[in-house]
Design a protein around this motif. Sequence first.
Motif, PDB file in Angstrom:
ATOM      1  N   UNK A  15       0.859  -1.184   0.000  1.00  0.00           N
ATOM      2  CA  UNK A  15       0.000   0.000   0.000  1.00  0.00           C
ATOM      3  C   UNK A  15       0.895   1.233   0.000  1.00  0.00           C
ATOM      4  N   UNK A  16       0.706   2.111  -0.986  1.00  0.00           N
ATOM      5  CA  UNK A  16       1.563   3.279  -1.164  1.00  0.00           C
ATOM      6  C   UNK A  16       0.812   4.570  -0.839  1.00  0.00           C
ATOM      7  N   UNK A  17       1.504   5.473  -0.161  1.00  0.00           N
ATOM      8  CA  UNK A  17       0.920   6.716   0.330  1.00  0.00           C
ATOM      9  C   UNK A  17       1.580   7.899  -0.386  1.00  0.00           C
ATOM     10  N   UNK A  18       0.797   8.756  -1.047  1.00  0.00           N
ATOM     11  CA  UNK A  18       1.367   9.827  -1.877  1.00  0.00           C
ATOM     12  C   UNK A  18       1.936  10.985  -1.070  1.00  0.00           C
ATOM     13  N   UNK A  19       2.815  11.763  -1.682  1.00  0.00           N
ATOM     14  CA  UNK A  19       3.359  12.961  -1.039  1.00  0.00           C
ATOM     15  C   UNK A  19       2.328  14.080  -1.034  1.00  0.00           C
TER      16      UNK A  19
END
Length: 247
Positions: A21-25
């Motif tokens: 799961x990737x979390x954006x800047x």
Amino acid sequence: MADSQWLRTFHQATAAKTELVCFPPAGGAASVYHALSAELMPSVRVLALQLPGRQDRLGDPMIDDITQLATAAATAIGSRNGTPVALFGHSMGATVAFETARALEGAGAELGHLLVSGRIAPHQTLDTAIHEGSDEALISELERLANDPASVQILREMPEIAEMVLPAVRNDYKAVETYRFEGDTPCLSCPVTVLVSSDDPTVTLDEVKEWERYTTGEFSVEVFPGGHFYLDEHTGAVAKVVSSRIC
């Protein structure tokens, strides 16, 4: 494909044994991880967090609190089952991923790994108030961090685009600048890997080493060439590091 209100996938990776799961800047959307998802195919299925107030959630009220974002993310992730999960976050996304990891482990979940990129440790606070400044100040900040400052020029030349982009940037900078870590350390048991670039103006190698205090698990640091958004230029190399940690 939309997996939920909060999670997006770009590649099916039906045979994947691990989910990331990737979390954006700050100011970013789920789509910033499309290239990383492609690089990690087919062994890892990437799900990217889609924050309210951008892309297909443009009409949803934005959230300017890191803890609230993490709570929503943890709920979305926790509703999934059967596949080991790791978390990856860049810049603001690193802090949201960290608080999401805390929430998940606090609820009894077992995380495979937490990877944080381009971000100071949670106890290290910012003394800036960019979110309270002018649009000009926001654009200047984006130019400072961009791999190519000229790419931000469109925000000066086309006000209608700035009107669409800058509210999310301002919202997210408020979330970052008002965030304060609360709790004791260590507070995680999963392994933690920190990724940092050699010329990032927002964080130093010595600062990212402070992340070690947050876990009882294994800890490591990976250094890449480039500036704050090194990931865009070294996606393949980042994917290799991620894969080596979670596969």
